[in-house]
Design a protein around this motif. Sequence first.
Motif, PDB file in Angstrom:
ATOM      1  N   VAL A  37       0.844  -1.200   0.000  1.00 57.06           N
ATOM      2  CA  VAL A  37       0.000   0.000   0.000  1.00 57.06           C
ATOM      3  C   VAL A  37       0.878   1.248   0.000  1.00 57.06           C
ATOM      4  O   VAL A  37       0.653   2.189  -0.777  1.00 57.06           O
ATOM      5  N   CYS A  38       1.880   1.266   0.859  1.00 55.77           N
ATOM      6  CA  CYS A  38       2.772   2.422   0.932  1.00 55.77           C
ATOM      7  C   CYS A  38       3.701   2.507  -0.281  1.00 55.77           C
ATOM      8  O   CYS A  38       4.133   3.596  -0.662  1.00 55.77           O
ATOM      9  N   PHE A  39       4.011   1.366  -0.879  1.00 57.91           N
ATOM     10  CA  PHE A  39       4.728   1.352  -2.151  1.00 57.91           C
ATOM     11  C   PHE A  39       3.965   2.182  -3.194  1.00 57.91           C
ATOM     12  O   PHE A  39       4.547   2.984  -3.924  1.00 57.91           O
ATOM     13  N   CYS A  40       2.656   1.999  -3.246  1.00 54.31           N
ATOM     14  CA  CYS A  40       1.846   2.636  -4.281  1.00 54.31           C
ATOM     15  C   CYS A  40       1.529   4.103  -3.989  1.00 54.31           C
ATOM     16  O   CYS A  40       1.397   4.898  -4.929  1.00 54.31           O
ATOM     17  N   ARG A  90      -9.032  -0.529   7.649  1.00 51.78           N
ATOM     18  CA  ARG A  90      -9.485  -0.422   6.254  1.00 51.78           C
ATOM     19  C   ARG A  90     -10.006   0.969   5.918  1.00 51.78           C
ATOM     20  O   ARG A  90      -9.580   1.589   4.927  1.00 51.78           O
ATOM     21  N   LEU A  91     -10.947   1.471   6.711  1.00 50.43           N
ATOM     22  CA  LEU A  91     -11.511   2.787   6.433  1.00 50.43           C
ATOM     23  C   LEU A  91     -10.455   3.877   6.585  1.00 50.43           C
ATOM     24  O   LEU A  91     -10.392   4.812   5.782  1.00 50.43           O
ATOM     25  N   THR A  92      -9.621   3.750   7.611  1.00 49.98           N
ATOM     26  CA  THR A  92      -8.589   4.757   7.840  1.00 49.98           C
ATOM     27  C   THR A  92      -7.594   4.799   6.687  1.00 49.98           C
ATOM     28  O   THR A  92      -7.264   5.869   6.165  1.00 49.98           O
ATOM     29  N   LEU A  93      -7.112   3.630   6.259  1.00 48.98           N
ATOM     30  CA  LEU A  93      -6.109   3.577   5.201  1.00 48.98           C
ATOM     31  C   LEU A  93      -6.670   3.970   3.845  1.00 48.98           C
ATOM     32  O   LEU A  93      -6.034   4.702   3.079  1.00 48.98           O
ATOM     33  N   ALA A  94      -7.868   3.492   3.526  1.00 50.75           N
ATOM     34  CA  ALA A  94      -8.463   3.819   2.220  1.00 50.75           C
ATOM     35  C   ALA A  94      -8.721   5.315   2.097  1.00 50.75           C
ATOM     36  O   ALA A  94      -8.465   5.922   1.042  1.00 50.75           O
ATOM     37  N   ILE A 120      -2.014  23.738  -3.711  1.00 50.00           N
ATOM     38  CA  ILE A 120      -1.968  24.056  -2.280  1.00 50.00           C
ATOM     39  C   ILE A 120      -3.137  23.408  -1.549  1.00 50.00           C
ATOM     40  O   ILE A 120      -2.963  22.811  -0.475  1.00 50.00           O
ATOM     41  N   VAL A 121      -4.347  23.505  -2.124  1.00 47.91           N
ATOM     42  CA  VAL A 121      -5.521  22.876  -1.508  1.00 47.91           C
ATOM     43  C   VAL A 121      -5.352  21.359  -1.468  1.00 47.91           C
ATOM     44  O   VAL A 121      -5.635  20.701  -0.451  1.00 47.91           O
ATOM     45  N   ALA A 122      -4.879  20.791  -2.586  1.00 49.80           N
ATOM     46  CA  ALA A 122      -4.651  19.337  -2.620  1.00 49.80           C
ATOM     47  C   ALA A 122      -3.602  18.924  -1.598  1.00 49.80           C
ATOM     48  O   ALA A 122      -3.711  17.862  -0.965  1.00 49.80           O
ATOM     49  N   GLY A 123      -2.593  19.768  -1.396  1.00 44.06           N
ATOM     50  CA  GLY A 123      -1.583  19.486  -0.390  1.00 44.06           C
ATOM     51  C   GLY A 123      -2.176  19.457   1.010  1.00 44.06           C
ATOM     52  O   GLY A 123      -1.856  18.582   1.820  1.00 44.06           O
ATOM     53  N   ALA A 124      -3.060  20.414   1.307  1.00 45.97           N
ATOM     54  CA  ALA A 124      -3.709  20.459   2.627  1.00 45.97           C
ATOM     55  C   ALA A 124      -4.566  19.215   2.846  1.00 45.97           C
ATOM     56  O   ALA A 124      -4.578  18.639   3.948  1.00 45.97           O
ATOM     57  N   ILE A 125      -5.289  18.790   1.815  1.00 39.98           N
ATOM     58  CA  ILE A 125      -6.125  17.585   1.929  1.00 39.98           C
ATOM     59  C   ILE A 125      -5.254  16.347   2.098  1.00 39.98           C
ATOM     60  O   ILE A 125      -5.563  15.448   2.894  1.00 39.98           O
ATOM     61  N   LEU A 126      -4.151  16.304   1.365  1.00 40.60           N
ATOM     62  CA  LEU A 126      -3.232  15.170   1.501  1.00 40.60           C
ATOM     63  C   LEU A 126      -2.661  15.091   2.918  1.00 40.60           C
ATOM     64  O   LEU A 126      -2.447  13.995   3.442  1.00 40.60           O
ATOM     65  N   GLY A 127      -2.434  16.231   3.545  1.00 37.56           N
ATOM     66  CA  GLY A 127      -1.943  16.222   4.915  1.00 37.56           C
ATOM     67  C   GLY A 127      -2.886  15.493   5.855  1.00 37.56           C
ATOM     68  O   GLY A 127      -2.458  14.768   6.760  1.00 37.56           O
ATOM     69  N   ILE A 128      -4.194  15.682   5.639  1.00 35.72           N
ATOM     70  CA  ILE A 128      -5.190  14.966   6.448  1.00 35.72           C
ATOM     71  C   ILE A 128      -5.107  13.467   6.167  1.00 35.72           C
ATOM     72  O   ILE A 128      -5.045  12.638   7.076  1.00 35.72           O
ATOM     73  N   GLY A 129      -5.097  13.123   4.875  1.00 37.99           N
ATOM     74  CA  GLY A 129      -5.048  11.718   4.492  1.00 37.99           C
ATOM     75  C   GLY A 129      -3.769  11.034   4.925  1.00 37.99           C
ATOM     76  O   GLY A 129      -3.790   9.879   5.373  1.00 37.99           O
ATOM     77  N   ALA A 130      -2.652  11.746   4.827  1.00 36.59           N
ATOM     78  CA  ALA A 130      -1.384  11.160   5.238  1.00 36.59           C
ATOM     79  C   ALA A 130      -1.358  10.887   6.738  1.00 36.59           C
ATOM     80  O   ALA A 130      -0.771   9.894   7.185  1.00 36.59           O
ATOM     81  N   GLY A 131      -2.009  11.749   7.508  1.00 34.02           N
ATOM     82  CA  GLY A 131      -2.109  11.500   8.942  1.00 34.02           C
ATOM     83  C   GLY A 131      -2.818  10.197   9.232  1.00 34.02           C
ATOM     84  O   GLY A 131      -2.404   9.414  10.109  1.00 34.02           O
ATOM     85  N   PHE A 132      -3.903   9.937   8.489  1.00 32.85           N
ATOM     86  CA  PHE A 132      -4.629   8.666   8.639  1.00 32.85           C
ATOM     87  C   PHE A 132      -3.753   7.486   8.231  1.00 32.85           C
ATOM     88  O   PHE A 132      -3.637   6.490   8.946  1.00 32.85           O
ATOM     89  N   LEU A 133      -3.149   7.595   7.043  1.00 34.70           N
ATOM     90  CA  LEU A 133      -2.389   6.475   6.497  1.00 34.70           C
ATOM     91  C   LEU A 133      -1.211   6.102   7.385  1.00 34.70           C
ATOM     92  O   LEU A 133      -1.011   4.926   7.714  1.00 34.70           O
ATOM     93  N   SER A 203      -5.577  -1.221   0.016  1.00 36.22           N
ATOM     94  CA  SER A 203      -5.699  -0.956   1.452  1.00 36.22           C
ATOM     95  C   SER A 203      -6.907  -1.648   2.065  1.00 36.22           C
ATOM     96  O   SER A 203      -6.940  -1.912   3.270  1.00 36.22           O
ATOM     97  N   LEU A 204      -7.898  -1.970   1.248  1.00 38.80           N
ATOM     98  CA  LEU A 204      -9.098  -2.641   1.748  1.00 38.80           C
ATOM     99  C   LEU A 204      -8.820  -4.096   2.127  1.00 38.80           C
ATOM    100  O   LEU A 204      -9.666  -4.755   2.739  1.00 38.80           O
ATOM    101  N   ALA A 205      -7.637  -4.603   1.784  1.00 40.88           N
ATOM    102  CA  ALA A 205      -7.290  -5.989   2.110  1.00 40.88           C
ATOM    103  C   ALA A 205      -6.657  -6.127   3.490  1.00 40.88           C
ATOM    104  O   ALA A 205      -6.429  -7.246   3.957  1.00 40.88           O
ATOM    105  N   ILE A 206      -6.370  -5.011   4.165  1.00 38.36           N
ATOM    106  CA  ILE A 206      -5.722  -5.061   5.477  1.00 38.36           C
ATOM    107  C   ILE A 206      -6.725  -5.525   6.535  1.00 38.36           C
ATOM    108  O   ILE A 206      -7.850  -5.030   6.603  1.00 38.36           O
ATOM    109  N   LEU A 207      -6.323  -6.481   7.373  1.00 38.36           N
ATOM    110  CA  LEU A 207      -7.193  -6.996   8.432  1.00 38.36           C
ATOM    111  C   LEU A 207      -7.109  -6.135   9.691  1.00 38.36           C
ATOM    112  O   LEU A 207      -6.066  -5.543   9.970  1.00 38.36           O
TER     113      LEU A 207
END
Length: 470
Positions: A37-40, A90-94, A120-133, A203-207
């Motif tokens: 997942v992190c590879f991709c 699963r939900l957090t990573l996806a 810049i906006v996409a970067g801010a959103i990615l920051g949220i997602g990266a925190g989850f991942l 990421s949906l395959a993670i148990l």
Amino acid sequence: MGSGGDQESGGVATTTTTKSKLRYNSPLVQVVLIGLVCFCCPGMFNALSGMGAGGQVDPTAANNANTALYTTFAVFGVLGGGFYNILGPRLTLAAGCSTYILYAGSFLYYNHHQHQAFAIVAGAILGIGAGFLWAGQGAIMTSYPPPNRKGTYIALFWSIFNTGGVIGGLIPFALNYHREAPSVNDATYIGFMIFMSAGTILSLAILPPSRVIREDGSQCTKIKYSKPSTEAIEILKLFGNWKMLLIAPAAWASNFFYTYQFNNVNAAKFNVRTRGLNNVFYWGAQMVGAFAIGQVLDFSCKSRRNRGFLGIAIVGVMGTAIWGGGLADQLGYSFDKMPAKLDFKESGGKFAGPFVLYFGYGLLDAVFQSLVYWVIGALADDSEVLSRYVGFYKGIQSAGAAVAWQLDTKKVPMLTQLIVSWVLTTISYPLLIVLVALAVTDEVKPEEDKNGEALDRKSYADESDNSKPI
């Protein structure tokens, strides 16, 4: 008690002893999956960032996007562990993975319109997602493996993850090999987006951790889901936790140096196609470094604490040597005296020295971060606790990165950026020694669950089976 999306349909998972490492619910398979997942996703992001300026000639848009990214990452990195404990992997990573696609797409847009607002906006959103991942990744990588194999599993993850950076570096190298343009082409960004989309699906395959069973039959955790109120309280406690305060300087340093290395070494000294080639070796060096330090941290001494001391000493010596080489190289150029762009085919012997230095930077990043993850993993053995610890680490790490990207935007002298990066990493070594001395033991003491009952933890002081592979 949070979303039930990751819960098993009934009963408590079996604790029957099994020797198979290739079961779908084994720690090995799950660590491999999170590595893929992190590879991709972040692997491809690293390749994109590693080109310097997001593959553009002007670093302003990428610097501002990364500042927005790491500012929100600093907040949601800390909160990410709480979301992981409430929602499950699963939900957090996806949710986290999907934001990487948007970020790469914003630079595809920028290639045509040269408007940085979307990036810049996409970067801010990615920051949220990266925190989850990364909170989910950290919980899985530090809590799923057997206690006496955490260094090896961290190395395995780091190698798979950084293969993404290697392949991601080949994408711009191949697609821009015959181009003289100062920025990469559309196909480069599209290639990144395809990989990121695949990672989101994978990421949906993670148990969930309660369904992952170690070889001795033990579950990685007995806790299934937490509550928002519980997580809020526990996260706030981290800021007064002396263990986390000792980790904080290493966390701040661990992404701070990326800005300098990507923008002021790779982008400043090499042309586009060579930057892609350099990234192949930078992330390849990470695979070598992660494997080497993993062996030290798992197999060098019988005492886990002594292995930690040895690992810190090795990383400290490497860091001093590599940053010293960087200082010697940096004295030859600055923002006011930029060097001619080097090409791997046409620059002859001038290419070799800076190339080896950049390879060394990749090696140092891997051993430094693998060491810190190992120390965090040695502080507890439960995914709920470790998800919070890793979330705190990623939050502080991201705050440092946000500052670093703005320092570069403000044209703080390159030499100053190098010295600050070197000092930050150096300060962290004695603090990690103190943490290992005070908090890392060779036997896990029984912990108490939320009801005050002792959790069944196996002692792993006896590590006489260190010769066995994972």
